[in-house]
Motif scaffolding. Sequence first.
Motif, mmCIF file in Angstrom:
data_model
loop_
_atom_site.group_PDB
_atom_site.id
_atom_site.type_symbol
_atom_site.label_atom_id
_atom_site.label_comp_id
_atom_site.label_asym_id
_atom_site.label_seq_id
_atom_site.Cartn_x
_atom_site.Cartn_y
_atom_site.Cartn_z
ATOM 1 N N ASP A 91 0.825 -1.204 0.000
ATOM 2 C CA ASP A 91 0.000 0.000 0.000
ATOM 3 C C ASP A 91 0.860 1.254 0.000
ATOM 4 O O ASP A 91 0.473 2.284 -0.562
ATOM 5 C CB ASP A 91 -0.906 0.000 1.237
ATOM 6 C CG ASP A 91 -1.855 -1.190 1.245
ATOM 7 O OD1 ASP A 91 -2.838 -1.154 0.490
ATOM 8 O OD2 ASP A 91 -1.587 -2.155 1.980
ATOM 9 N N VAL A 92 2.021 1.175 0.656
ATOM 10 C CA VAL A 92 2.948 2.305 0.744
ATOM 11 C C VAL A 92 4.361 1.766 0.562
ATOM 12 O O VAL A 92 4.716 0.721 1.123
ATOM 13 C CB VAL A 92 2.863 3.013 2.121
ATOM 14 C CG1 VAL A 92 3.870 4.161 2.203
ATOM 15 C CG2 VAL A 92 1.445 3.508 2.394
ATOM 16 N N VAL A 93 5.165 2.463 -0.226
ATOM 17 C CA VAL A 93 6.602 2.175 -0.254
ATOM 18 C C VAL A 93 7.356 3.480 -0.037
ATOM 19 O O VAL A 93 6.939 4.543 -0.498
ATOM 20 C CB VAL A 93 7.058 1.509 -1.577
ATOM 21 C CG1 VAL A 93 6.356 0.172 -1.781
ATOM 22 C CG2 VAL A 93 6.852 2.419 -2.775
ATOM 23 N N THR A 94 8.435 3.389 0.725
ATOM 24 C CA THR A 94 9.326 4.527 0.919
ATOM 25 C C THR A 94 10.672 4.191 0.290
ATOM 26 O O THR A 94 11.052 3.016 0.193
ATOM 27 C CB THR A 94 9.520 4.859 2.407
ATOM 28 O OG1 THR A 94 10.229 3.782 3.054
ATOM 29 C CG2 THR A 94 8.181 5.063 3.099
ATOM 30 N N MET A 95 11.403 5.221 -0.141
ATOM 31 C CA MET A 95 12.676 4.993 -0.826
ATOM 32 C C MET A 95 13.680 6.081 -0.451
ATOM 33 O O MET A 95 13.310 7.210 -0.151
ATOM 34 C CB MET A 95 12.485 4.984 -2.350
ATOM 35 C CG MET A 95 11.522 3.926 -2.862
ATOM 36 S SD MET A 95 11.472 3.825 -4.668
ATOM 37 C CE MET A 95 10.769 5.430 -5.090
ATOM 38 N N ASN A 96 14.953 5.708 -0.485
ATOM 39 C CA ASN A 96 16.059 6.656 -0.410
ATOM 40 C C ASN A 96 17.015 6.348 -1.541
ATOM 41 O O ASN A 96 17.157 5.192 -1.955
ATOM 42 C CB ASN A 96 16.758 6.582 0.952
ATOM 43 C CG ASN A 96 16.014 7.397 2.003
ATOM 44 O OD1 ASN A 96 15.865 8.612 1.857
ATOM 45 N ND2 ASN A 96 15.529 6.738 3.048
ATOM 46 N N HIS A 97 17.708 7.357 -2.059
ATOM 47 C CA HIS A 97 18.442 7.137 -3.299
ATOM 48 C C HIS A 97 19.958 7.240 -3.156
ATOM 49 O O HIS A 97 20.658 7.578 -4.114
ATOM 50 C CB HIS A 97 17.941 8.077 -4.400
ATOM 51 C CG HIS A 97 18.304 9.527 -4.205
ATOM 52 N ND1 HIS A 97 18.267 10.442 -5.233
ATOM 53 C CD2 HIS A 97 18.705 10.224 -3.110
ATOM 54 C CE1 HIS A 97 18.625 11.633 -4.784
ATOM 55 N NE2 HIS A 97 18.894 11.526 -3.501
ATOM 56 N N ALA A 98 20.480 6.888 -1.975
ATOM 57 C CA ALA A 98 21.932 6.877 -1.822
ATOM 58 C C ALA A 98 22.560 5.859 -2.767
ATOM 59 O O ALA A 98 23.592 6.118 -3.389
ATOM 60 C CB ALA A 98 22.302 6.555 -0.371
ATOM 61 N N HIS A 99 21.938 4.682 -2.876
ATOM 62 C CA HIS A 99 22.408 3.621 -3.761
ATOM 63 C C HIS A 99 21.206 2.903 -4.329
ATOM 64 O O HIS A 99 20.091 2.995 -3.804
ATOM 65 C CB HIS A 99 23.299 2.619 -2.999
ATOM 66 C CG HIS A 99 24.481 3.251 -2.328
ATOM 67 N ND1 HIS A 99 25.568 3.725 -3.012
ATOM 68 C CD2 HIS A 99 24.732 3.499 -1.016
ATOM 69 C CE1 HIS A 99 26.447 4.235 -2.163
ATOM 70 N NE2 HIS A 99 25.956 4.119 -0.942
ATOM 71 N N GLU A 100 21.428 2.130 -5.390
ATOM 72 C CA GLU A 100 20.319 1.449 -6.046
ATOM 73 C C GLU A 100 19.685 0.367 -5.177
ATOM 74 O O GLU A 100 18.588 -0.112 -5.476
ATOM 75 C CB GLU A 100 20.791 0.830 -7.357
ATOM 76 C CG GLU A 100 21.846 -0.250 -7.197
ATOM 77 C CD GLU A 100 22.330 -0.802 -8.528
ATOM 78 O OE1 GLU A 100 23.101 -1.764 -8.509
ATOM 79 O OE2 GLU A 100 21.932 -0.261 -9.576
ATOM 80 N N THR A 101 20.363 -0.016 -4.096
ATOM 81 C CA THR A 101 19.804 -1.006 -3.178
ATOM 82 C C THR A 101 18.796 -0.396 -2.205
ATOM 83 O O THR A 101 18.340 -1.072 -1.284
ATOM 84 C CB THR A 101 20.930 -1.688 -2.378
ATOM 85 O OG1 THR A 101 21.782 -0.678 -1.820
ATOM 86 C CG2 THR A 101 21.756 -2.599 -3.269
ATOM 87 N N HIS A 102 18.444 0.872 -2.414
ATOM 88 C CA HIS A 102 17.502 1.548 -1.518
ATOM 89 C C HIS A 102 16.314 2.163 -2.265
ATOM 90 O O HIS A 102 15.475 2.793 -1.638
ATOM 91 C CB HIS A 102 18.215 2.656 -0.739
ATOM 92 C CG HIS A 102 19.285 2.152 0.181
ATOM 93 N ND1 HIS A 102 19.097 1.989 1.532
ATOM 94 C CD2 HIS A 102 20.561 1.754 -0.062
ATOM 95 C CE1 HIS A 102 20.213 1.519 2.083
ATOM 96 N NE2 HIS A 102 21.108 1.371 1.131
ATOM 97 N N TRP A 103 16.249 1.958 -3.586
ATOM 98 C CA TRP A 103 15.157 2.581 -4.330
ATOM 99 C C TRP A 103 15.032 1.944 -5.715
ATOM 100 O O TRP A 103 15.866 1.134 -6.118
ATOM 101 C CB TRP A 103 15.369 4.090 -4.470
ATOM 102 C CG TRP A 103 16.471 4.483 -5.435
ATOM 103 C CD1 TRP A 103 17.808 4.237 -5.310
ATOM 104 C CD2 TRP A 103 16.299 5.161 -6.682
ATOM 105 N NE1 TRP A 103 18.497 4.749 -6.382
ATOM 106 C CE2 TRP A 103 17.594 5.324 -7.246
ATOM 107 C CE3 TRP A 103 15.203 5.672 -7.365
ATOM 108 C CZ2 TRP A 103 17.808 5.965 -8.460
ATOM 109 C CZ3 TRP A 103 15.418 6.310 -8.577
ATOM 110 C CH2 TRP A 103 16.705 6.458 -9.109
#
Length: 276
Positions: A91-103
């Motif tokens: 229903d919800v996803v959050t992401m951070n873009h430091a590396h491709e393993t986080h988004w």
Amino acid sequence: MHFFVILLALTLVPAAIAAQDTRTPSHCIALANDIDGAQYVHKASYNVDVASETVRIHYIAHASFLIRTAGGLNMVTDYTGFTGSAPMIPDVVTMNHAHETHWTAFPDPAIPHVLPGWGEFGQGIDHRVDLGEVLVRNVSTDIRSEWSGIEDNGNSIFVFEVAGLCIGHLGHLHHEPNDEQYAAIGRLDVVMAAVDGGNTVSLPTMMRIIDRLRSSIVIPMHWFGDFTLNHFLDGMRDTFQVVDVGGPALDVSLDRLPSRPTIMVLRPAWLTVQPE
């Protein structure tokens, strides 16, 4: 001694239960007293129904966790586009873009709420998604950019207020929050903290952050093998008790938080359809 009841039911719930219209108020911004004599609920398979006023946390991989509510809402942190073979649309996803393993740049368009932890370069972003049963919000922090510079407000600490609990995911944190950021985060009952000690903040810095957040439960993430994990655990044993859950999932409720700050070690596992 705290005890855990292992649930063996592993059949996939065919459809999410409708979300509740209201949620128990949390105390994120108001410091709470310790709850003496409380216990954890139990380990549990991610797809078994969640009890009322309880939250299930399943460690998927790296920095990704499934947070599942009693009303059937599924939220995935640091979503990479893959959670395993189970046919689940969060229903919800959050992401951070430091590396491709986080988004991921290509989240499934069927996901109702996709929350990137960054905005225009250096500008940050503000999220406050109220789904009735859960409130999802963020606090922007800085990250090192891919060119080793600093991207102001390029990371987000996401906070999930649900079942009276405040659950925080620190993301790919690269510095200790300042006083304003600490105030915006509030007190976290449960925190997912990166403990690699190098790619994110140093271990002494992360230990100081955890101490200040006053969390009852700390779940280590972003560790690359038992050597890294044990280095963190050894540095925390004086002030935290350590429990190795022995699996990927844990149920938590406000009335069963530990009276002593505790590190709960979860072992990551993809979300899969288990054979009957």
